[in-house]
Design a protein around this motif. Structure first.
Motif, PDB file in Angstrom:
ATOM      1  N   GLY A  31     -46.396  50.974 -22.234  1.00 39.33           N
ATOM      2  CA  GLY A  31     -46.405  50.064 -23.379  1.00 39.33           C
ATOM      3  C   GLY A  31     -46.871  48.689 -22.975  1.00 39.33           C
ATOM      4  N   GLY A  32     -47.348  47.934 -23.935  1.00 44.17           N
ATOM      5  CA  GLY A  32     -47.788  46.569 -23.658  1.00 44.17           C
ATOM      6  C   GLY A  32     -48.405  45.959 -24.889  1.00 44.17           C
ATOM      7  N   PRO A  33     -48.935  44.739 -24.727  1.00 40.19           N
ATOM      8  CA  PRO A  33     -49.551  44.065 -25.879  1.00 40.19           C
ATOM      9  C   PRO A  33     -50.980  44.548 -26.131  1.00 40.19           C
ATOM     10  CG  PRO A  33     -49.654  42.651 -23.952  1.00 40.19           C
ATOM     11  CD  PRO A  33     -48.963  43.918 -23.515  1.00 40.19           C
ATOM     12  N   GLN A  34     -51.428  44.467 -27.354  1.00 37.35           N
ATOM     13  CA  GLN A  34     -52.848  44.688 -27.680  1.00 37.35           C
ATOM     14  C   GLN A  34     -53.530  43.325 -27.837  1.00 37.35           C
ATOM     15  OE1 GLN A  34     -53.919  47.239 -30.929  1.00 37.35           O
ATOM     16  NE2 GLN A  34     -52.582  48.908 -30.256  1.00 37.35           N
ATOM     17  N   ASP A  35     -54.865  43.330 -27.923  1.00 33.43           N
ATOM     18  CA  ASP A  35     -55.600  42.081 -28.171  1.00 33.43           C
ATOM     19  C   ASP A  35     -55.116  41.453 -29.475  1.00 33.43           C
ATOM     20  OD1 ASP A  35     -57.015  42.277 -25.880  1.00 33.43           O
ATOM     21  OD2 ASP A  35     -58.823  43.133 -26.804  1.00 33.43           O
ATOM     22  N   ASP A  36     -54.949  42.290 -30.480  1.00 34.48           N
ATOM     23  CA  ASP A  36     -54.404  41.842 -31.754  1.00 34.48           C
ATOM     24  C   ASP A  36     -52.937  41.461 -31.549  1.00 34.48           C
ATOM     25  OD1 ASP A  36     -53.229  41.595 -34.220  1.00 34.48           O
ATOM     26  OD2 ASP A  36     -54.271  43.314 -35.109  1.00 34.48           O
ATOM     27  N   PRO A  37     -52.616  40.156 -31.694  1.00 29.81           N
ATOM     28  CA  PRO A  37     -51.239  39.728 -31.371  1.00 29.81           C
ATOM     29  C   PRO A  37     -50.161  40.355 -32.256  1.00 29.81           C
ATOM     30  CG  PRO A  37     -52.512  37.917 -32.324  1.00 29.81           C
ATOM     31  CD  PRO A  37     -53.465  39.053 -32.127  1.00 29.81           C
ATOM     32  N   SER A  38     -50.579  41.005 -33.345  1.00 28.96           N
ATOM     33  CA  SER A  38     -49.566  41.626 -34.204  1.00 28.96           C
ATOM     34  C   SER A  38     -49.325  43.086 -33.840  1.00 28.96           C
ATOM     35  CB  SER A  38     -50.000  41.519 -35.673  1.00 28.96           C
ATOM     36  OG  SER A  38     -51.116  42.352 -35.892  1.00 28.96           O
ATOM     37  N   LYS A  39     -50.038  43.561 -32.767  1.00 28.37           N
ATOM     38  CA  LYS A  39     -49.914  44.981 -32.422  1.00 28.37           C
ATOM     39  C   LYS A  39     -49.493  45.215 -30.976  1.00 28.37           C
ATOM     40  CE  LYS A  39     -53.000  46.913 -35.866  1.00 28.37           C
ATOM     41  NZ  LYS A  39     -54.388  47.237 -36.193  1.00 28.37           N
ATOM     42  N   ALA A  40     -48.790  46.318 -30.775  1.00 25.99           N
ATOM     43  CA  ALA A  40     -48.372  46.716 -29.424  1.00 25.99           C
ATOM     44  C   ALA A  40     -49.089  47.997 -29.030  1.00 25.99           C
ATOM     45  CB  ALA A  40     -46.864  46.927 -29.376  1.00 25.99           C
ATOM     46  N   LEU A  41     -49.335  48.083 -27.728  1.00 29.93           N
ATOM     47  CA  LEU A  41     -50.066  49.222 -27.190  1.00 29.93           C
ATOM     48  C   LEU A  41     -49.089  50.324 -26.790  1.00 29.93           C
ATOM     49  CD1 LEU A  41     -53.007  49.886 -26.079  1.00 29.93           C
ATOM     50  CD2 LEU A  41     -52.154  49.069 -23.879  1.00 29.93           C
ATOM     51  N   ASN A  42     -49.465  51.571 -27.058  1.00 26.38           N
ATOM     52  CA  ASN A  42     -48.677  52.696 -26.567  1.00 26.38           C
ATOM     53  C   ASN A  42     -49.615  53.756 -26.008  1.00 26.38           C
ATOM     54  OD1 ASN A  42     -46.909  54.741 -26.017  1.00 26.38           O
ATOM     55  ND2 ASN A  42     -46.742  55.409 -28.138  1.00 26.38           N
ATOM     56  N   ILE A  43     -49.557  53.961 -24.681  1.00 24.19           N
ATOM     57  CA  ILE A  43     -50.388  55.006 -24.088  1.00 24.19           C
ATOM     58  C   ILE A  43     -49.494  56.134 -23.575  1.00 24.19           C
ATOM     59  CG2 ILE A  43     -52.329  53.517 -23.477  1.00 24.19           C
ATOM     60  CD1 ILE A  43     -51.070  53.816 -20.499  1.00 24.19           C
ATOM     61  N   GLY A  44     -48.298  56.219 -24.141  1.00 26.73           N
ATOM     62  CA  GLY A  44     -47.383  57.281 -23.730  1.00 26.73           C
ATOM     63  C   GLY A  44     -47.370  58.420 -24.723  1.00 26.73           C
ATOM     64  N   VAL A  45     -46.833  59.557 -24.273  1.00 19.11           N
ATOM     65  CA  VAL A  45     -46.787  60.761 -25.096  1.00 19.11           C
ATOM     66  C   VAL A  45     -45.385  61.353 -25.024  1.00 19.11           C
ATOM     67  CG1 VAL A  45     -47.724  63.090 -25.391  1.00 19.11           C
ATOM     68  CG2 VAL A  45     -49.199  61.256 -24.528  1.00 19.11           C
ATOM     69  N   ALA A  46     -44.836  61.707 -26.190  1.00 20.52           N
ATOM     70  CA  ALA A  46     -43.591  62.472 -26.205  1.00 20.52           C
ATOM     71  C   ALA A  46     -43.993  63.932 -26.019  1.00 20.52           C
ATOM     72  CB  ALA A  46     -42.847  62.275 -27.517  1.00 20.52           C
ATOM     73  N   ALA A  47     -43.933  64.404 -24.760  1.00 23.32           N
ATOM     74  CA  ALA A  47     -44.407  65.753 -24.445  1.00 23.32           C
ATOM     75  C   ALA A  47     -43.283  66.759 -24.641  1.00 23.32           C
ATOM     76  CB  ALA A  47     -44.900  65.796 -23.005  1.00 23.32           C
ATOM     77  N   HIS A  48     -43.655  67.929 -25.140  1.00 22.86           N
ATOM     78  CA  HIS A  48     -42.664  68.988 -25.318  1.00 22.86           C
ATOM     79  C   HIS A  48     -42.304  69.614 -23.976  1.00 22.86           C
ATOM     80  CE1 HIS A  48     -43.661  68.755 -29.575  1.00 22.86           C
ATOM     81  NE2 HIS A  48     -42.578  69.483 -29.808  1.00 22.86           N
ATOM     82  N   ILE A  49     -41.016  69.706 -23.702  1.00 22.63           N
ATOM     83  CA  ILE A  49     -40.581  70.412 -22.492  1.00 22.63           C
ATOM     84  C   ILE A  49     -40.854  71.901 -22.693  1.00 22.63           C
ATOM     85  CG2 ILE A  49     -38.598  71.033 -21.049  1.00 22.63           C
ATOM     86  CD1 ILE A  49     -37.481  68.211 -21.631  1.00 22.63           C
TER      87      ILE A  49
END
Ligand SMILES: [Zn+2]
Length: 209
Positions: A31-49
């Motif tokens: 997780g982290g900030p995006q260029d757009d200050p109103s948005k957050a970055l998510n490069i994670g995945v809720a993977a099925h076990i």
């Protein structure tokens, strides 16, 4: 029919892992900030076990739909690791992913409320920070016998004297005793910190190692 996670369940899975990839040999932040200050970055995945649909990786037909869609059946991973675990089921069985989940969530739990110092500083940094407070002040200095010396002479400290801490880095402590011509630098790895109750002073124990 896929038993996908709801957005709420995904959010729970992500935050139980504190947005960190649960693969212990990865551990990347997702997780982290995006260029757009109103948005957050998510490069994670809720993977099925166990997979969301028959034929998927680690599919378990004995689970109910609710169990399959529950946060308990999800492990938080970065995109790379999510692909990795689905590519080779034999290398990444469900039991392994469950173990990753437990370890990551435990670590997320124990780091709650911890300062940066307490969570990432090394043993040397901790000692450095503590000894720096005593710079220019009196401490007790105790020379400890080596293991060989201890065998013949006993474990009693050789000497215990008051002296002054001149300086301290992460690697050395510079000390000077009364009547010494020169100061001495002791490697940090040889030093343990104690407390002298008799004089109510911090104590530096020097080990020969
Ligand atoms: Zn990862």
């Amino acid at each position: 029919m896929r038993d996908d996670f709801s957005e709420e369940v995904k959010r729970v899975i992500a935050h139980r892992a504190n947005l960190v990839c649960s693969n212990p040999s990865c551990g990347s932040s997702t997780g982290g900030p995006q260029d757009d200050p109103s948005k957050a970055l998510n490069i994670g995945v809720a993977a099925h076990i166990t997979a969301a649909s028959p034929g998927g990786p680690r599919y378990d037909s004995t689970l109910t739909v609710e169990q399959r869609r529950s946060a308990e059946n999800g492990v938080w991973l970065c995109q790379n690791c999510a692909k990795l675990v689905d590519n080779d089921e034999s290398l990444f069985p469900g039991k392994l992913l469950s173990a990753w989940k437990i370890v990551r969530e435990h670590s997320a739990l124990t780091s709650i409320g911890q300062t940066v110092h307490s969570s990432v500083e090394t043993e040397y940094q901790r000692k450095h920070r503590q000894i720096l407070q005593w710079k220019g002040q009196r401490v007790m200095w105790v020379k400890m016998p080596t293991p060989q010396q201890a065998m013949t002479l006993g474990t009693r400290p050789w000497s215990s004297v008051q002296l002054t801490v001149l300086d301290c880095t992460e690697f050395y402590v510079k000390i000077k005793g009364d009547g010494w011509d020169n100061s001495r630098s002791i490697p940090m790895r040889n030093i343990e910190i104690g407390h002298d109750d008799r004089f109510d002073l911090p104590e530096l124990l020097e080990y020969d190692r």
